[in-house]
Design a protein around this motif. Structure first.
Motif, PDB file in Angstrom:
ATOM      1  N   UNK A  29      20.432 -23.207   7.930  1.00  0.00           N
ATOM      2  CA  UNK A  29      19.520 -22.471   8.919  1.00  0.00           C
ATOM      3  C   UNK A  29      18.622 -22.474   8.532  1.00  0.00           C
ATOM      4  N   UNK A  30      18.020 -23.492   8.151  1.00  0.00           N
ATOM      5  CA  UNK A  30      17.035 -24.516   7.973  1.00  0.00           C
ATOM      6  C   UNK A  30      16.736 -25.840   8.720  1.00  0.00           C
ATOM      7  N   UNK A  31      18.040 -26.326   9.131  1.00  0.00           N
ATOM      8  CA  UNK A  31      18.384 -27.541  10.067  1.00  0.00           C
ATOM      9  C   UNK A  31      18.993 -26.995  10.912  1.00  0.00           C
ATOM     10  N   UNK A  32      19.859 -26.729  11.111  1.00  0.00           N
ATOM     11  CA  UNK A  32      20.650 -27.025  13.135  1.00  0.00           C
ATOM     12  C   UNK A  32      20.895 -25.275  14.162  1.00  0.00           C
ATOM     13  N   UNK A  33      20.462 -23.877  12.568  1.00  0.00           N
ATOM     14  CA  UNK A  33      19.770 -22.717  13.028  1.00  0.00           C
ATOM     15  C   UNK A  33      18.490 -22.910  14.009  1.00  0.00           C
ATOM     16  N   UNK A  34      17.875 -23.455  13.109  1.00  0.00           N
ATOM     17  CA  UNK A  34      15.920 -23.552  13.104  1.00  0.00           C
ATOM     18  C   UNK A  34      16.115 -24.351  14.550  1.00  0.00           C
ATOM     19  N   UNK A  35      17.126 -25.754  14.841  1.00  0.00           N
ATOM     20  CA  UNK A  35      16.933 -26.568  15.787  1.00  0.00           C
ATOM     21  C   UNK A  35      17.704 -25.717  17.523  1.00  0.00           C
ATOM     22  N   UNK A  44      13.215 -12.722  12.630  1.00  0.00           N
ATOM     23  CA  UNK A  44      12.997 -13.648  11.958  1.00  0.00           C
ATOM     24  C   UNK A  44      14.248 -13.983  10.389  1.00  0.00           C
ATOM     25  N   UNK A  45      14.045 -14.849   9.828  1.00  0.00           N
ATOM     26  CA  UNK A  45      15.047 -15.315   9.196  1.00  0.00           C
ATOM     27  C   UNK A  45      15.243 -14.235   7.750  1.00  0.00           C
ATOM     28  N   UNK A  46      14.032 -13.903   7.307  1.00  0.00           N
ATOM     29  CA  UNK A  46      14.396 -13.056   5.965  1.00  0.00           C
ATOM     30  C   UNK A  46      14.725 -11.549   6.925  1.00  0.00           C
ATOM     31  N   UNK A  47      14.984 -11.960   7.586  1.00  0.00           N
ATOM     32  CA  UNK A  47      15.370 -10.075   7.339  1.00  0.00           C
ATOM     33  C   UNK A  47      16.648  -9.768   7.477  1.00  0.00           C
ATOM     34  N   UNK A  48      17.634 -11.125   7.856  1.00  0.00           N
ATOM     35  CA  UNK A  48      19.081 -10.944   7.390  1.00  0.00           C
ATOM     36  C   UNK A  48      19.695 -10.512   6.200  1.00  0.00           C
ATOM     37  N   UNK A  90      31.263 -18.334   8.955  1.00  0.00           N
ATOM     38  CA  UNK A  90      31.988 -19.258   8.779  1.00  0.00           C
ATOM     39  C   UNK A  90      32.195 -20.244  10.009  1.00  0.00           C
ATOM     40  N   UNK A  91      32.521 -19.902  11.417  1.00  0.00           N
ATOM     41  CA  UNK A  91      32.589 -20.226  12.746  1.00  0.00           C
ATOM     42  C   UNK A  91      31.385 -20.324  13.463  1.00  0.00           C
ATOM     43  N   UNK A  92      29.927 -19.769  13.079  1.00  0.00           N
ATOM     44  CA  UNK A  92      28.874 -19.580  13.744  1.00  0.00           C
ATOM     45  C   UNK A  92      28.365 -20.061  12.781  1.00  0.00           C
ATOM     46  N   UNK A  93      27.941 -20.094  11.098  1.00  0.00           N
ATOM     47  CA  UNK A  93      26.573 -21.311  10.331  1.00  0.00           C
ATOM     48  C   UNK A  93      28.303 -22.443  10.012  1.00  0.00           C
ATOM     49  N   UNK A 141      26.576  -9.620  18.230  1.00  0.00           N
ATOM     50  CA  UNK A 141      26.605  -9.864  20.097  1.00  0.00           C
ATOM     51  C   UNK A 141      25.776 -10.083  21.042  1.00  0.00           C
ATOM     52  N   UNK A 142      24.646  -9.908  21.219  1.00  0.00           N
ATOM     53  CA  UNK A 142      23.754  -9.862  22.532  1.00  0.00           C
ATOM     54  C   UNK A 142      23.008 -11.298  21.575  1.00  0.00           C
ATOM     55  N   UNK A 143      22.761 -10.664  20.333  1.00  0.00           N
ATOM     56  CA  UNK A 143      21.933 -12.317  19.555  1.00  0.00           C
ATOM     57  C   UNK A 143      22.846 -13.794  19.739  1.00  0.00           C
ATOM     58  N   UNK A 144      24.474 -13.768  19.330  1.00  0.00           N
ATOM     59  CA  UNK A 144      25.229 -14.828  19.303  1.00  0.00           C
ATOM     60  C   UNK A 144      25.367 -15.260  20.412  1.00  0.00           C
ATOM     61  N   UNK A 145      25.453 -14.022  22.136  1.00  0.00           N
ATOM     62  CA  UNK A 145      25.492 -14.340  22.929  1.00  0.00           C
ATOM     63  C   UNK A 145      24.730 -15.233  24.662  1.00  0.00           C
ATOM     64  N   UNK A 146      23.024 -14.811  23.760  1.00  0.00           N
ATOM     65  CA  UNK A 146      22.067 -15.430  23.943  1.00  0.00           C
ATOM     66  C   UNK A 146      22.005 -16.999  23.382  1.00  0.00           C
ATOM     67  N   UNK A 147      22.149 -17.440  21.886  1.00  0.00           N
ATOM     68  CA  UNK A 147      21.816 -18.458  21.816  1.00  0.00           C
ATOM     69  C   UNK A 147      23.218 -19.285  22.558  1.00  0.00           C
ATOM     70  N   UNK A 148      24.557 -19.067  22.578  1.00  0.00           N
ATOM     71  CA  UNK A 148      25.725 -19.956  22.879  1.00  0.00           C
ATOM     72  C   UNK A 148      24.509 -19.534  24.969  1.00  0.00           C
TER      73      UNK A 148
END
Length: 152
Positions: A29-35, A44-48, A90-93, A141-148
């Protein structure tokens, strides 16, 4: 087995299983995802954490309703979607692999839909309990697609 025990197993077990993959998010979260470049609709991350806690309670309650009234065999569709739910994290993070996670989340949507239909035929109220889960995963899924797409 008593209904209180079934409820505790259903909801507590779902919360426990759902929390296990968080081991893969802590380091990312604080490393890869944040970048990563993310779309404007990224929560926001706190919502998940609170969102997933509520969803797992709703899922566990749906499981309990079907199990307590129709037997454990009637809950067969719950388990594949739970495994796929955990696998996505596991796959995403864990592997930091948005595209494989995107392909996997499509299977998860299918599995959730099967569970929703299966449970809904047995207990109509479970449709209302599981609909937020399906909607959240469609949003994910929309979020995952957009990030990809933004980070290819």
């Amino acid at each position: 087995m008593g209904k209180v025990t079934q409820f505790i197993i259903s909801v507590g077990g779902t919360l426990l299983l759902g929390s296990l993959p968080s081991v893969f998010t802590f380091g990312s979260i604080d490393t890869w995802y944040e970048g990563l470049a993310k779309p404007v609709f990224t929560p926001p991350n706190w919502l998940f954490g609170p969102a997933w806690t509520i969803l797992f309670i709703l899922m566990g309650t749906a499981h309990y309703l079907v199990w307590s009234r129709h037997g454990i065999k009637a809950t067969w569709s719950f388990y594949p979607q739970m495994v796929l739910n955990m696998l996505w994290t596991f796959l995403f993070f864990g592997l930091q692999a948005p595209f494989p996670a995107l392909l996997e989340i499509l299977l998860l949507i299918f599995a959730i839909s099967i569970m929703l239909l299966s449970f809904g035929r047995k207990e109509k109220n479970t449709r209302w309990l599981l609909a937020p889960y399906l909607l959240w995963v469609l949003f994910a899924t929309a979020l995952n697609t957009s990030i990809w797409l933004l980070n290819r």
